[in-house]
Scaffold this motif. Sequence first.
Motif, PDB file in Angstrom:
ATOM      1  N   PRO A   4      14.873  -9.619   2.275  1.00 10.34           N
ATOM      2  CA  PRO A   4      14.287  -9.339   3.583  1.00 10.34           C
ATOM      3  C   PRO A   4      14.576 -10.462   4.570  1.00 10.34           C
ATOM      4  N   PRO A   5      14.633 -10.144   5.816  1.00  8.24           N
ATOM      5  CA  PRO A   5      14.889 -11.142   6.860  1.00  8.24           C
ATOM      6  C   PRO A   5      13.644 -11.960   7.119  1.00  8.24           C
TER       7      PRO A   5
ATOM      8  N   SER B  14       1.600   3.554   4.787  1.00  9.77           N
ATOM      9  CA  SER B  14       0.308   3.327   4.149  1.00  9.77           C
ATOM     10  C   SER B  14      -0.131   1.882   4.285  1.00  9.77           C
TER      11      SER B  14
ATOM     12  N   ILE C 215      13.841   1.884   8.539  1.00 10.07           N
ATOM     13  CA  ILE C 215      12.445   1.891   8.967  1.00 10.07           C
ATOM     14  C   ILE C 215      11.949   0.467   8.763  1.00 10.07           C
TER      15      ILE C 215
ATOM     16  N   ILE D 212      11.474 -12.229  10.554  1.00 16.58           N
ATOM     17  CA  ILE D 212      10.115 -11.703  10.659  1.00 16.58           C
ATOM     18  C   ILE D 212       9.143 -12.774  11.120  1.00 16.58           C
TER      19      ILE D 212
ATOM     20  N   VAL E  66       1.560 -13.024   9.782  1.00 18.01           N
ATOM     21  CA  VAL E  66       2.117 -11.926   9.002  1.00 18.01           C
ATOM     22  C   VAL E  66       1.437 -11.755   7.651  1.00 18.01           C
ATOM     23  N   THR E  67       1.077 -10.537   7.350  1.00 18.10           N
ATOM     24  CA  THR E  67       0.435 -10.261   6.065  1.00 18.10           C
ATOM     25  C   THR E  67       1.290  -9.332   5.217  1.00 18.10           C
ATOM     26  N   GLY E  68       2.217  -8.666   5.842  1.00 23.09           N
ATOM     27  CA  GLY E  68       3.065  -7.779   5.055  1.00 23.09           C
ATOM     28  C   GLY E  68       4.052  -7.027   5.914  1.00 23.09           C
ATOM     29  N   HIS E  69       4.953  -6.343   5.266  1.00 22.07           N
ATOM     30  CA  HIS E  69       5.930  -5.578   6.034  1.00 22.07           C
ATOM     31  C   HIS E  69       6.597  -4.560   5.132  1.00 22.07           C
ATOM     32  N   ILE E  70       7.132  -3.538   5.745  1.00 20.61           N
ATOM     33  CA  ILE E  70       7.822  -2.522   4.971  1.00 20.61           C
ATOM     34  C   ILE E  70       9.204  -2.411   5.575  1.00 20.61           C
ATOM     35  N   LEU E  71      10.175  -2.286   4.738  1.00 18.53           N
ATOM     36  CA  LEU E  71      11.538  -2.180   5.227  1.00 18.53           C
ATOM     37  C   LEU E  71      12.358  -1.298   4.305  1.00 18.53           C
ATOM     38  N   GLU E  72      12.928  -0.297   4.866  1.00 15.36           N
ATOM     39  CA  GLU E  72      13.747   0.619   4.085  1.00 15.36           C
ATOM     40  C   GLU E  72      15.007   0.873   4.889  1.00 15.36           C
ATOM     41  N   VAL E  73      16.119   0.698   4.259  1.00  9.63           N
ATOM     42  CA  VAL E  73      17.371   0.936   4.963  1.00  9.63           C
ATOM     43  C   VAL E  73      18.092   2.066   4.254  1.00  9.63           C
TER      44      VAL E  73
ATOM     45  N   GLU F 131       8.501  -2.055   9.683  1.00  9.63           N
ATOM     46  CA  GLU F 131       7.206  -2.272  10.308  1.00  9.63           C
ATOM     47  C   GLU F 131       6.662  -3.561   9.738  1.00  9.63           C
TER      48      GLU F 131
ATOM     49  N   GLY G 185      20.375   4.722   8.828  1.00  6.78           N
ATOM     50  CA  GLY G 185      19.045   4.616   9.421  1.00  6.78           C
ATOM     51  C   GLY G 185      18.194   3.581   8.730  1.00  6.78           C
TER      52      GLY G 185
ATOM     53  N   SER H  77       0.827  -1.203   0.000  1.00  3.92           N
ATOM     54  CA  SER H  77       0.000   0.000   0.000  1.00  3.92           C
ATOM     55  C   SER H  77       0.858   1.248   0.000  1.00  3.92           C
ATOM     56  N   VAL H  78       0.491   2.174  -0.809  1.00  6.18           N
ATOM     57  CA  VAL H  78       1.205   3.451  -0.840  1.00  6.18           C
ATOM     58  C   VAL H  78       0.133   4.519  -0.676  1.00  6.18           C
TER      59      VAL H  78
ATOM     60  N   PHE I  76       3.319  -6.048   9.442  1.00  2.00           N
ATOM     61  CA  PHE I  76       1.876  -6.079   9.611  1.00  2.00           C
ATOM     62  C   PHE I  76       1.355  -7.495   9.574  1.00  2.00           C
TER      63      PHE I  76
END
Lengths: 132, 132
Positions: free
Chosen positions: A99-100, B67, B119, A104, A115-122, B121, B117, A67-68, B123
């Motif tokens: 992704p780990p 989002s 981020i 997760i 778990v249904t989803g995840h966001i990861l930004e490094v 999360e 850094g 989702s955005v 879900f």
Amino acid sequence: MRPEAPEGTRRTAQKRAIRGALEEAGEFVSAQQLHQRLDEAGVRVGLATVYRQLAGLAAAGLADTISVASGQLYRACESAEHHHHLVCETCGKAVEIDPPETWIRTAARKHGYTVTGHILEVFGRCPECAAA
Amino acid sequence: MRPEAPEGTRRTAQKRAIRGALEEAGEFVSAQQLHQRLDEAGVRVGLATVYRQLAGLAAAGLADTISVASGQLYRACESAEHHHHLVCETCGKAVEIDPPETWIRTAARKHGYTVTGHILEVFGRCPECAAA
DNA sequence: ATGCGTGCAAACGATTTGCAGAGAA
DNA sequence: TTCTCTGCAAATCGTTTGCACGCAT
């Protein structure tokens, strides 16, 4: 009675077209973008159908979805899981990273979550920029 | 004409209330949830104002935003540090989880990046909601 | 023939925006 | 006073849903 959900069984031109377009896209696309591409390709399908099929593919695990702010994006899930990026804050260059998943899943299970989803930004700095 | 954007300068009760409620929430909340909480707390502010303030805080870097299918979620950005959550997409409940520090560093080093850094999360659905 | 899947348009819910009034500076 | 911020409601926009018909089975 057990309604059971045999669901999507019928082969229709739209289904093939939508799924095909999604795979051809390769990247994440919105339902509307996909609908537009199909239209440009001469394939006339209802927007609602695109939404319905995309939702179905996602539910069936055949598509990943994120989702955005502007809405939901879909991507064919044939290949690997969804990936993330390591972004250079200086030049913007990004490299794909895995992704780990294991981590997760373990963390989620520890709390009984599904778990249904995840966001990861490094964020960081790439070799070139770090050297400069 | 150069409207220039001097942006938010005035101190108003609403701004304080909204920012305060966001920080008090601690976790990710939607504009509507925040509006409801404020209302329950006796603070009458327009929903539009909540949206505007939240957008402003995010733009100013004072709030993190993500989002989800149901909309956009905001969280006070004070901590932003090693503090991630496993969020239930159904009831919103969240549990704290430890970040894969080691994994992140390893992935970054593999590409020669210096991490500044991140981020993260995750879900999913909590035990209660999954059972329902 | 028997429904599932589709198309269309109305319905929805989240977020944005126009405008006039209220309050901070 | 001046001009930003707020409230309300109408306007948007992405997505979902009700219905009737066509097509796959």
